[in-house]
Scaffold this active site. Structure first.
Site, PDB file in Angstrom:
ATOM      1  N   THR A  10       0.850  -1.073   0.063  1.00 13.93           N
ATOM      2  CA  THR A  10      -0.106  -0.048   0.089  1.00 13.93           C
ATOM      3  C   THR A  10       0.902   1.146   0.044  1.00 13.93           C
ATOM      4  O   THR A  10       0.685   2.349  -0.819  1.00 13.93           O
ATOM      5  CB  THR A  10      -0.967  -0.099   1.324  1.00 13.93           C
ATOM      6  OG1 THR A  10      -1.746  -1.214   1.256  1.00 13.93           O
ATOM      7  CG2 THR A  10      -1.940   1.153   1.138  1.00 13.93           C
ATOM      8  N   GLY A  11       1.963   1.184   0.703  1.00 16.07           N
ATOM      9  CA  GLY A  11       2.802   2.429   0.856  1.00 16.07           C
ATOM     10  C   GLY A  11       3.582   2.357  -0.352  1.00 16.07           C
ATOM     11  O   GLY A  11       3.188   3.587  -0.821  1.00 16.07           O
ATOM     12  N   TRP A  71       2.440   1.693  -3.569  1.00 22.33           N
ATOM     13  CA  TRP A  71       1.610   1.974  -4.326  1.00 22.33           C
ATOM     14  C   TRP A  71       1.789   3.433  -4.640  1.00 22.33           C
ATOM     15  O   TRP A  71       1.746   3.981  -5.739  1.00 22.33           O
ATOM     16  CB  TRP A  71       0.345   1.566  -4.037  1.00 22.33           C
ATOM     17  CG  TRP A  71      -0.691   1.646  -5.278  1.00 22.33           C
ATOM     18  CD1 TRP A  71      -0.856   0.853  -6.209  1.00 22.33           C
ATOM     19  CD2 TRP A  71      -1.593   3.082  -5.385  1.00 22.33           C
ATOM     20  NE1 TRP A  71      -2.020   1.617  -7.118  1.00 22.33           N
ATOM     21  CE2 TRP A  71      -2.137   2.753  -6.482  1.00 22.33           C
ATOM     22  CE3 TRP A  71      -1.686   4.060  -4.530  1.00 22.33           C
ATOM     23  CZ2 TRP A  71      -3.256   3.682  -7.001  1.00 22.33           C
ATOM     24  CZ3 TRP A  71      -2.693   4.964  -5.131  1.00 22.33           C
ATOM     25  CH2 TRP A  71      -3.180   4.830  -5.965  1.00 22.33           C
ATOM     26  N   HIS A  72       1.980   4.134  -3.142  1.00 15.63           N
ATOM     27  CA  HIS A  72       1.660   5.683  -3.399  1.00 15.63           C
ATOM     28  C   HIS A  72       3.139   6.255  -3.959  1.00 15.63           C
ATOM     29  O   HIS A  72       2.917   7.481  -4.374  1.00 15.63           O
ATOM     30  CB  HIS A  72       1.252   6.157  -1.977  1.00 15.63           C
ATOM     31  CG  HIS A  72       0.062   5.751  -1.711  1.00 15.63           C
ATOM     32  ND1 HIS A  72      -0.481   4.668  -1.102  1.00 15.63           N
ATOM     33  CD2 HIS A  72      -1.069   6.760  -1.775  1.00 15.63           C
ATOM     34  CE1 HIS A  72      -1.925   4.732  -0.649  1.00 15.63           C
ATOM     35  NE2 HIS A  72      -2.219   5.908  -1.227  1.00 15.63           N
ATOM     36  N   GLY A  73       4.093   5.765  -3.875  1.00 16.91           N
ATOM     37  CA  GLY A  73       5.229   6.245  -4.362  1.00 16.91           C
ATOM     38  C   GLY A  73       6.389   5.399  -4.449  1.00 16.91           C
ATOM     39  O   GLY A  73       6.655   4.552  -3.381  1.00 16.91           O
TER      40      GLY A  73
END
Lengths: 460, 366
Positions: free
Chosen positions: A317-318, A320-322
């Site tokens: 999840t982390g 995915w954001h960058g």
């Protein structure tokens, strides 16, 4: 092209709407597809080929998968088709998004100097890759049929309202609407309102708060107060930016006759981080739940495996954001808190009324400081400075000036995080019309004035 | 028909018609070339090429073009400015604030490197052209309006520290400090500059410090033109215009001004420019790099060379009364390396006359 821009609002959108509504129902997917490809090509013409390739592979994989499930070919198992196509899509996704991240990390650990490739991230790849994977997995799970009409599938994958900033629309959510949809008065009206409210959230609030974050970053007169203001400004900025885009996407979808899933549900009123993640970027949260967490075994496994599953899901999840370690830390930060909450804290929080909200807000402020740092060093420095450990004064003249200057913006933003405005707007139709019109004109005025208008999703 | 459906139709109709009108105006409005209020050229339609399309420059330029050419642009900018400052209570718009009826730019923070850069350029000029010559070299720093408005409500630099830094960096120049000779009312309300008719005593003081007497007697002519200064356009707030005036007398009437940039004789005050894009350009031809004022009525044979910015354009005519010849050099337009090609330094007074805003943003000096 972004929604909050003059070319989109007053040139692209009216042309698309005109062509769309003049076209008989049968041809509307075609109009939408051409418009979506033009929308994508406007900013990133090179990557239109990648988009077309993804559509083609998704289309062929879907049909192959279905036929292998019907046992048309014994040599090809459904698992092999699914695995193969997921390898292709995740491979592309990893190559474009994470190659430089891996090289940088490898260089840092080994001391080598392998040159970076400086690959430009195709806009929206994080969204459409996840949509295609969910489409294929849903076929594999027999939750939907493969789409035989390539125009319909391409329209789903490339549809401009949700292409660059979500929500992550699953094929099963709109498969029926792709074939048969109606634009009713109610949908048109709610779509217009939702789009304009989203636009004004982005332009009037998010951009203003984003400008304050930029001013803070450039300041040479930082203080503890200023750091907390920055944390609050960014926490509000990212909510209004992201939820504003989602509102615009949902609104545009309704205007065109689609019902996209909700993506945000007043996340800052949550009483726990567990609840926060049920209200924040819901389409991403449910995607990871359904396509990663549950396949890994979810919580119906041993405690050790459950902890492993949580860590894997939140690390991804982390990421995915960058493509940076601070995003990994950001994801794991939430993973740890969610585990603590599930084991012990939720029961205690449930007994409080105010403390649980302060707890959530405090943790979110810290988390978004980590999120917005350009690297781990900066994240650590920012957190230390927030707690007075950076050798800076408690208050500075610049902090006080901007606190006064942005006081009303903060206040309006905080009220905007609550469901009160929605309740109020529902009661007064005439005020609603005037309000929506005013918001459209004001948002246009801010855009014409050339105000600060960043696009956050280049790194997503 | 159900009441709620009727209301929804009203919503669609009203918002839809407004939207269609704006869209139609976008497509029909002819492209403008220049924004008077913002004092800048507006973006024009970019040329299409596959290369510009692929690199994304066409999209970026097109966005700039349609935003610049948007119908009712000034009205919308005014809406934004007023909403931002009066409803959202922002203290400034584009770093411009309103205090005591004056529009003022926030000059903040002090950029020490910029001051040092400016001083270094002045030093180079001094060492190359002035050091071993019989010239008297002076320097005056003109505080911007914030100096007289500064309080804790708005961000402003530490002017005392700024002035000390500037004068100490340029310690090879004799300071003529004028900050105490000026006051807020000496400046236009809507513009960055000072009013010529209000700085005659300051001019006399500078003249006296350089050993020159100025009569201080002028005819003041106020032009029948509203003067919306540079801040009025930038802030986009509805403000009353200033008046613009100039000072003359029998000696100044006889002065001959030559513009070396365009090789043409120009008037000391060009009234026609007061009706143009920027009324302040009426002083000494506006933004030109090199001009001289020959004064046949001068009592002394002394010459003056002024290195200055736009503030000096209204000050130099007043100083010119005391000199046979005055040369104004603007090193924002004429690189300092070329000065020797145009001016011979011998037995002159030399004055460096710069505003704090130029010194704090000295990247413009060449």
């Amino acid at each position: 092209m972004v929604f909050s821009s003059i070319p989109f609002l007053y040139y692209f959108l009216p042309c698309v709407l005109l062509a769309y509504f003049l076209m008989p129902a049968k041809g509307r997917n075609g109009v939408l597809l051409v418009a979506s490809l033009a929308f994508y090509a406007w900013g990133e013409p090179v990557y239109i080929l990648l988009m077309l390739f993804s559509i083609l592979v998704g289309y062929v994989s879907g049909i192959l998968l279905e036929q292998s499930m019907e046992r048309k070919w014994k040599a090809i198992t459904p698992k092999a088709v699914l695995s193969g196509s997921i390898v292709i899509f995740t491979g592309l996704f990893i190559y474009f998004k994470y190659t430089d991240f891996f090289i940088r990390s490898f260089n840092a650990v080994t001391g080598t100097e392998i040159p970076l490739l400086h690959i430009v991230l195709p806009i929206g790849i994080s969204f459409y890759t996840f949509q295609i994977i969910s489409y294929l997995v849903d076929i594999y799970r027999r939750e939907t049929k493969a789409q035989r009409n390539i125009i319909s599938l391409a329209t789903y994958i490339a549809m401009f309202p949700q292409l660059i900033a979500g929500p992550i629309v699953r094929y099963t959510d709109i498969s029926g609407q792709l074939e048969n949809r109606k634009s009713t008065v109610a949908m048109l009206e709610s779509g217009i309102c939702r789009f304009i409210i989203g636009l004004s959230k982005k332009v009037l609030l998010a951009n203003e708060l984003g400008a304050l974050c930029e001013i803070f970053r450039a300041s040479g007169d930082k203080s503890v107060l200023y750091y907390w203001m920055y944390a609050a400004a960014f926490t509000l900025h990212i909510y209004f930016d992201f939820s504003g885009y989602s509102d615009m996407a949902i609104g545009l979808g309704r205007i065109l006759g689609f019902s996209f899933p909700e993506n945000f549900n007043y996340p800052y009123i949550s009483g726990s981080i567990t609840e926060f993640w049920r209200r924040w970027h819901m389409s991403l949260g449910t995607w990871f739940r359904d396509y990663l967490y549950i396949p890994l075994g979810g919580n119906r496994v041993s405690q050790v495996k459950w902890i492993r599953n949580i860590f894997i899901v939140w690390m991804f999840t982390g990421l995915w954001h960058g493509a940076s370690w601070n995003f990994v830390l950001w994801g794991l930060f939430f993973g740890v808190i969610l585990m603590i909450e599930k084991r012990w804290l939720l029961k205690i929080l449930d007994k409080t009324k105010v403390i649980k909200h302060l707890y959530v807000i405090f943790l979110l402020l810290i988390s978004f400081i980590i999120f917005n740092a350009s690297n781990m060093k900066e994240a650590w420095l920012d957190i230390r400075c927030m707690f007075g450990m950076g050798g800076i004064p408690v208050v500075s003249g610049e902090a006080l000036y901007y606190l006064k200057s942005y006081g009303v913006t903060f206040l309006v933003s905080m009220i905007g995080c609550l469901p009160v405005a929605k309740k109020f707007a529902g009661r007064w139709q005439i005020l609603k019309i005037a309000g929506v019109l005013l918001l459209l004109i004001l948002s246009t005025a801010y855009l014409v004035d050339g105000s600060f208008n960043p696009f956050l999703y280049f790194r997503f | 028909m159900e009441k709620s459906t009727k209301q929804k139709k009203w919503m669609i109709a009203i918002v839809g018609v407004t939207y269609i009108i704006i869209v139609a105006a976008c497509f029909l409005k002819p492209a403008g070339e220049y924004s008077l209020s913002e004092r800048r050229l507006l973006a024009q339609k970019p040329m299409f090429s596959w290369k510009s399309m692929v690199t994304g420059t066409y999209a970026a330029q097109m966005e700039e073009y349609v935003t610049d050419q948007f119908p009712f642009r000034d009205l919308l900018r005014a809406c934004k400015a007023n909403f931002s400052m009066h409803i959202m209570q922002k203290k400034d718009n584009h770093d411009i604030y309103v205090k005591d009826g004056y529009l003022c730019a926030m000059e903040y923070p002090m950029d020490e490197a910029s001051v040092e850069r400016a001083a270094s350029i002045f030093r180079n000029i001094y060492e190359k052209h002035l050091e071993e010559k019989e010239v008297s070299v002076y320097m005056s720093v003109i505080p911007d309006k914030s100096y007289y408005l500064a309080d804790k409500t708005y961000l402003s630099m530490d002017y005392s520290a700024f002035l000390e830094k500037t004068y100490s960096c340029a310690d090879f120049l004799t300071p003529i400090r004028i900050e105490d000779k000026l006051q807020l009312s000496d400046y236009y309300r809507t513009d960055t500059h000072w009013k010529q008719e209000e700085i005659t005593e300051t001019a006399a003081y500078i003249g006296k410090e350089m050993g020159v007497f100025l009569s201080g007697e002028y005819r003041v002519k106020t032009l029948d033109v509203p003067f919306y200064g540079v801040y009025a356009g930038q802030a986009a707030l509805m403000t009353k215009p200033d008046e613009i005036s100039y000072c003359s007398n029998g000696i100044l009437d006889e002065c001959i001004v030559y513009d070396y940039e365009n090789n043409v004789e120009i008037p000391l005050y060009d009234e026609s420019k007061a009706y143009g894009r920027d009324a302040y350009e009426m002083f000494l031809g506006g933004n030109i790099s090199l001009a001289t004022i020959e004064n046949p009525g001068a009592v002394s044979e002394k010459e003056l060379v002024v290195f200055g910015d736009s503030f000096s354009r209204s000050m130099v005519p007043l100083l010119a009364e005391g000199y046979r010849k005055t040369t104004l050099i603007d090193i924002r337009y004429l690189p300092s390396a070329y000065i020797g090609n145009y001016v011979t330094f011998e037995n002159q007074d030399v004055l460096f006359l710069y505003s704090t805003s130029v010194l704090n943003n000295s990247i413009t000096l060449k």
